[in-house]
Every structure is written in structure tokens, then in C-alpha cells.
Design a protein around this motif. Structure first.
Motif, PDB file in Angstrom:
ATOM      1  N   LEU A  52       0.832  -1.210   0.000  1.00  0.00           N
ATOM      2  CA  LEU A  52       0.000   0.000   0.000  1.00  0.00           C
ATOM      3  C   LEU A  52       0.867   1.261   0.000  1.00  0.00           C
ATOM      4  N   ALA A  53       1.840   1.268   0.924  1.00  0.00           N
ATOM      5  CA  ALA A  53       2.711   2.442   1.012  1.00  0.00           C
ATOM      6  C   ALA A  53       3.594   2.549  -0.225  1.00  0.00           C
ATOM      7  N   ALA A  54       4.082   1.399  -0.709  1.00  0.00           N
ATOM      8  CA  ALA A  54       4.956   1.403  -1.887  1.00  0.00           C
ATOM      9  C   ALA A  54       4.196   1.941  -3.103  1.00  0.00           C
ATOM     10  N   ALA A  55       2.940   1.534  -3.235  1.00  0.00           N
ATOM     11  CA  ALA A  55       2.128   1.956  -4.375  1.00  0.00           C
ATOM     12  C   ALA A  55       1.876   3.453  -4.327  1.00  0.00           C
ATOM     13  N   LYS A  56       1.580   3.934  -3.123  1.00  0.00           N
ATOM     14  CA  LYS A  56       1.308   5.352  -2.944  1.00  0.00           C
ATOM     15  C   LYS A  56       2.523   6.177  -3.394  1.00  0.00           C
ATOM     16  N   GLN A  57       3.690   5.668  -3.007  1.00  0.00           N
ATOM     17  CA  GLN A  57       4.910   6.401  -3.300  1.00  0.00           C
ATOM     18  C   GLN A  57       5.146   6.574  -4.799  1.00  0.00           C
TER      19      GLN A  57
END
Ligand code: ARG
Length: 590
Positions: A52-57
Motif C-alpha cells: 500500500l505504502a509502496a504503491a502510494k509512493q
């Protein structure tokens, strides 16, 4: 080339490393790849929420990232390719092979799978804090139980640790006792008379004298004044104050040592507030010379309030208007003394959280004076042990419960429980007493340590002493049961064999064993033994499920039998280490 064996690390760490390599290959930040125990065991044993965080980045859809990561998963020795749940959670199930290797590593490791800190520190644990001439009460019980456990946890992780009792043996309470003795003897002028009285002095005398004197000081200003003067006299080395103090100190100390030993609590330093006294004159002079203390209504104070404080923190009282050292003075001087003698990297003060302001004052003062850095100093507070009314525990008569009486009460209950359960009918009287004592201490300690230390709990001996549920006696029983299984297997000639995880209950037990290192690290990082209490219980339960479905003696396949025996041995070793870290000792049989 075969991959190097990683089984000395816990599975979450192995999975995190493998997943980080996958993330890196996909151009994602490896820090998002962390894998931890799943809180949805129905979906997987381990999980990674970092997609989730990786995608957001990078501005992509989390589910796509998760799908890419799952497709790129190549550590198939360790776990099957993860499944994807919800918005992009990765769920992992480890392979039987990885689980077997991890269980084997734990079985082969004298530390039962526990890692150690990379850079050991010097750690001073200040705990127990009993007061000379006052009986220990349940507040000191908590300080002793939690402190003893934290000391063991830090030491086991590889730090160099000193436990210090920091007895309350200085200050006003000693002055009170001196004037109480003066009144009893009609004066302190006759050294022979004083000496004779001191010779016959018992702990019971002190325990009667102290509350009477404290009560008198409350309504009698003249008496209070004399006690203050006596305190000042003691601190400036007057006689017979010193001689009286020494006698009272020694009588108390002998009794305290007995009580601590009954509790399984042991200190490296049996120091008291008085031990820092010789440093006080120079310390005060130094603080004065550097303009850190100022006069306030005849007293000398060190201002510690800061701009932006939510509440006004009163100044630290360094010298009272009578010229005496106070609680905070000895604490500050003790830091100086510890700096000189031990040079700790970290100080842990295991003291009731209601003393929070006191420690904030002392720590800020130490930092202002340059004795230690604020971040080296930690007050590890705890809540109260309460009665059924939700208030700090009192005896039926409304007084404070003495620790000794509490331990005896617990022992009596333990004897009754053992008889009810028909345990120990064939024991010698001595062994029966030993087991009852261990059950009593395990009950008290576990009931305390199973809660986060900051939480208050209700004293309920019936519940603490039950052989079922999350209790100390249940865990002792679990350990003793494994010992008996191992004994019988030994008699039957069963030998350990390489661990091969097959059945679901074997898997469950291996996963429980694997959880030890993380529980230990959390207990260490958060200074909170309940993580280990939790682990002990989970391990005992996993073993119980395992043993219910995976018999050892009746198993006909020699490989499976030997593997299960090895699992049982590893479980006992880890359970005993965990209990020991909680300060709990198990008997050989019960
Ligand atoms: N003697 C104190 C008490 O009974 C506790 C001492 C705690 N340790 C310290 N360094 N102040 O409340």
C-alpha cells in the motif's frame, strides 16, 4: 550454490529479507517489504502490508504492486508465493521445510532461538526500592517483580546489567525513628543504655515504632521539628545518630534480604540512598558555583520547568531549609555516583508511575548539571495492584499489606490447591513445601507480569492460583508435564531425531517456538515483560494442542517419534528460559 541457512533468524525476518529482495528487484523501496506475524491466521501465517505504502509512493494501484510482488516471489523454499487479500495485503504460508529447519535451529540453540543485541550496553536497573524500618508492601512487590524480570531480559539480550535495590535509608524517616527511640529511652545521653537497646532491637520494634512516630509527627509540630533536626544531625555525621542509624539499617537489611530471597529477587548492588551521601556536599557546592541552584524560602532549589511544559513542574528541592538532603537530592547524587563507579549507558528506574514528576525533575536536573543525558534516563512506571474496590490494595483492617504476609497467604493457598488437585501426596514434607512455594511465587509474579506494567490490576488470589487458564501455576504445570513426558520417553529409550514438521499441531508448535525472539525483542524494546508472559502462555497452549494430537510414546514411526521428542525438548528449554526471564522457577515434578 545452495542458499546459506538462515534458520538462526526468526521466520518473519527471513521472510522480510526475501521480500525485500523482491521489492528491490521491482524497483520498490525495500523498507516497505517488512513481513510480520499475521493477525488474520485464517488468511496466512505472516503478512506484509507494505504494498500500500509502496504503491502510494510511486502512484500505482496497491493491488497491482501486490500482484507483481507475488509473481516475482522466488523464495519458494521458505514460503509459497503469497496470496493477495483486500486492498493489497500479501499473506504468506511458510513451507514445512523452512518450519522444520527453524524448529531444528531452536532445538540446537542453547538460547532457544533468541537473538542478542548487536552492541551491548551498560545498564543500571534501579528497582525494589524498599525503605529501611518500614515493612515492604505490595507497591514494592510490583517494583521487585517487574524490575527483576527486566534485569534478566536485558542481561539475556547481552547487555551488561547491574540491579540496584536503592534502599530508602536516608532522610526524614530515619530522623523520626531516632527521636522515637529518644523518647522511649528518656534521652540518648547514656551511651551504654543506647547500646543495650540497639542490641535488642528487632524488626518488629521498628515496624511498631515507625507508624507511631509518623502519626505523631503529623499532629505534633514540636516532635516533627525534633525529627527534622535529628535527620540533619544524622546527615552531618553526629552521634549517637549514626550508631542508631547503623543498627536500624542492619536489622532492616537482614529482614529485607530474607524477603527478597523468598521472592527470587537478587540485586548486584545492595546500595541505599545513604551511599550517595558523601557526594552531596561537593555536588551542592558545584551546583551552586555554576549558578544552577537558587535560594527559595530558606531552601535551595534547582529549577527544572521548561517553556512549553503542559504542567508547571516544581523545582527540585536540593537542600531543605533545615539543611537536609531530600529524596531528589540523593537520587541526583546517586546518578553522579553511578556515573563514576559504573558509567551506565542506560538507567532504568522501575518505580510506581505516580512518582513520574519526581523522576522528571531528577532527570532534568541531571541533564542541566551535565551528569547524564536525558535520553539515558528512563522512568519505567507501573500501575497499582488494587483491591476489589478498585483502589490500591489494603488489608481487611485497612492497613497496607506487608509483603511477607502476602507471600505467606499465597503459600497457604498454594498448599490447599495442591492438596485439592491431589498433587504431592507422595512428596516429602520438604518437597511439598518447596513446590507450594514455587507455585505461590509463580502465581503472584505471573499475575503481575501478564498485564502491561502500566495497567493496574485487581488482586485475586483464587484466580492467580488456578491451574487452568492464563496463570503461573498453569505454566509450571505445563513445564512439569513436559519434564515427565521426557522422563518417560527416556526410560522407554526414545531418542531425538531430526525435526520434521508435518501435522497441523506440529506446525502450530513450531510457529509458537519461532515467536520467542520477537516477544523477547519487544519486551526489551518496550521494557515490558508482558510480551514474554504472553509468549509463555501461547507456547504452553501450542504444546498442549500438539501433545493431544501427536503422541510420542505410542508413535510407531521412529522418525516421527524422534522428531516429536526433539520438539518437546525444545519447548521445555524455551519455556524454562521464558519463565526464568519472568523470574519464575519450575519444580521438577508436581
Ligand atoms: N524508596 C522509594 C519508595 O518506597 C522508592 C525508590 C525508588 N528508586 C529511586 N531511585 N528513587 O517509594
Amino acid at each position: 550454490m545452495t542458499a546459506p541457512t538462515k534458520a538462526c533468524q526468526d521466520l518473519a525476518r527471513q521472510l522480510s529479507d526475501a521480500n525485500a529482495a523482491v521489492f528491490a528487484r521491482l524497483g520498490l523501496e525495500p523498507k516497505h517489504a517488512a513481513v510480520r506475524r499475521s493477525d488474520r491466521p485464517d488468511l496466512g501465517e505472516f503478512q506484509c502490508n507494505g504494498a500500500l505504502a509502496a504503491a502510494k509512493q510511486i502512484g500505482r494501484k496497491p493491488q497491482e504492486i501486490a500482484a507483481d510482488a507475488a509473481a516475482a516471489w522466488d523464495a519458494t523454499d521458505l514460503a509459497d508465493a503469497p496470496t493477495i487479500a483486500g486492498p493489497g495485503f500479501l499473506n504468506f504460508v511458510t513451507t514445512a521445510r523452512a518450519l522444520s529447519a527453524r524448529a531444528q535451529a531452536i532445538a540446537d540453540d542453547p538460547r532457544a532461538g533468541a537473538s542478542a543485541v548487536e552492541t551491548p550496553r551498560r545498564v543500571l536497573v534501579d528497582y525494589g526500592g524498599p525503605n529501611v524500618a518500614k515493612p515492604m508492601h505490595v507497591g514494592h512487590l510490583r517494583a521487585s517483580i517487574i524490575g527483576e524480570s527486566l534485569k534478566r531480559i536485558f542481561r539475556f539480550r547481552g547487555d551488561r546489567v547491574w540491579g540496584d535495590a536503592h534502599f530508602g535509608d536516608w532522610g526524614f524517616q530515619m530522623g523520626l525513628l531516632i527521636v522515637a527511640l529518644e523518647d522511649e529511652l528518656g534521652g540518648l545521653g547514656d551511651p551504654a543504655k543506647v547500646a543495650a537497646r540497639l542490641k535488642s532491637l528487632t524488626l518488629e520494634d521498628l515496624e511498631a515504632m515507625y507508624p507511631a512516630a509518623a502519626a505523631k509527627a503529623r499532629d505534633d509540630a514540636a516532635f516533627r521539628d525534633r525529627a527534622r533536626k535529628a535527620t540533619a544531625g544524622l546527615q552531618s555525621g553526629e552521634e549517637p545518630h549514626r550508631t542508631i542509624w547503623r543498627a536500624m539499617h542492619d536489622v532492616s537489611m537482614a529482614a529485607l534480604k530474607r524477603e527478597f530471597s523468598a521472592l527470587g529477587v537478587d540485586f548486584d548492588l545492595w546500595n541505599g540512598e545513604s551511599d550517595a551521601d558523601p557526594l552531596i556536599p561537593d555536588m551542592v557546592a558545584d551546583l551552586k558555583a555554576r549558578g544552577l541552584i537558587e535560594e527559595d524560602q530558606g531552601a535551595q532549589v534547582l529549577r527544572v520547568a521548561r517553556e512549553g511544559d503542559k504542567r508547571a513542574l516544581p523545582p527540585l528541592l536540593v537542600v531543605s531549609s533545615e539543611g537536609t538532603a531530600m529524596y531528589g537530592t540523593t537520587d541526583l547524587a546517586t546518578i553522579l555516583q553511578r556515573e563514576r563507579e559504573i558509567d551506565p549507558d542506560l538507567y532504568l528506574y522501575i518505580v510506581d508511575q505516580r512518582q513520574g514528576d519526581h523522576f522528571e525533575q531528577v532527570f532534568r536536573a541531571a541533564e542541566l548539571a551535565g551528569y547524564a543525558k536525558r535520553e539515558q534516563l528512563e522512568h519505567i512506571g507501573f500501575g497499582t495492584m488494587n483491591g476489589p474496590d478498585g483502589k490500591p490494595f489494603k488489608t481487611r483492617a485497612g492497613g497496607v499489606l506487608k509483603l511477607n504476609d502476602l507471600i505467606e497467604m499465597a503459600r497457604e493457598k498454594a498448599r490447599a490447591r495442591l492438596r485439592e488437585a491431589e498433587i504431592g501426596a507422595d512428596f516429602s514434607a520438604e518437597e511439598f513445601e518447596d513446590v507450594a512455594h514455587k507455585v505461590a511465587i509463580a502465581a503472584l509474579k505471573f499475575a503481575d507480569l501478564m498485564n502491561f506494567r502500566g495497567t493496574s490490576y485487581v488482586f485475586d488470589l483464587d484466580r492467580f492460583m488456578s491451574f487452568e487458564g492464563k496463570t503461573g501455576p498453569y505454566l509450571l504445570y505445563a513445564a512439569v508435564r513436559i519434564k515427565s513426558i521426557l522422563r518417560k520417553a527416556g526410560e522407554a529409550g526414545v531418542a531425538a531425531a531430526p525435526i520434521v514438521i508435518a501435522a497441523a499441531e506440529e506446525r502450530g508448535l513450531a510457529l509458537a517456538l519461532d515467536g520467542f525472539d520477537a516477544a523477547l525483542a519487544q519486551a526489551y524494546d518496550k521494557r515490558a515483560p508482558h510480551f514474554l508472559a504472553e509468549h509463555a502462555f501461547a507456547l504452553a497452549q501450542a504444546f498442549s494442542a500438539f501433545y493431544g494430537n501427536c503422541p510420542i510414546l505410542q508413535e510407531t514411526d521412529a522418525g516421527a517419534q524422534g522428531s516429536r521428542l526433539a520438539l518437546a525438548q525444545a519447548t521445555l528449554k524455551q519455556l524454562e528460559i521464558t519463565l526464568d526471564l519472568l523470574g519464575i522457577a519450575a519444580p521438577e515434578r508436581m
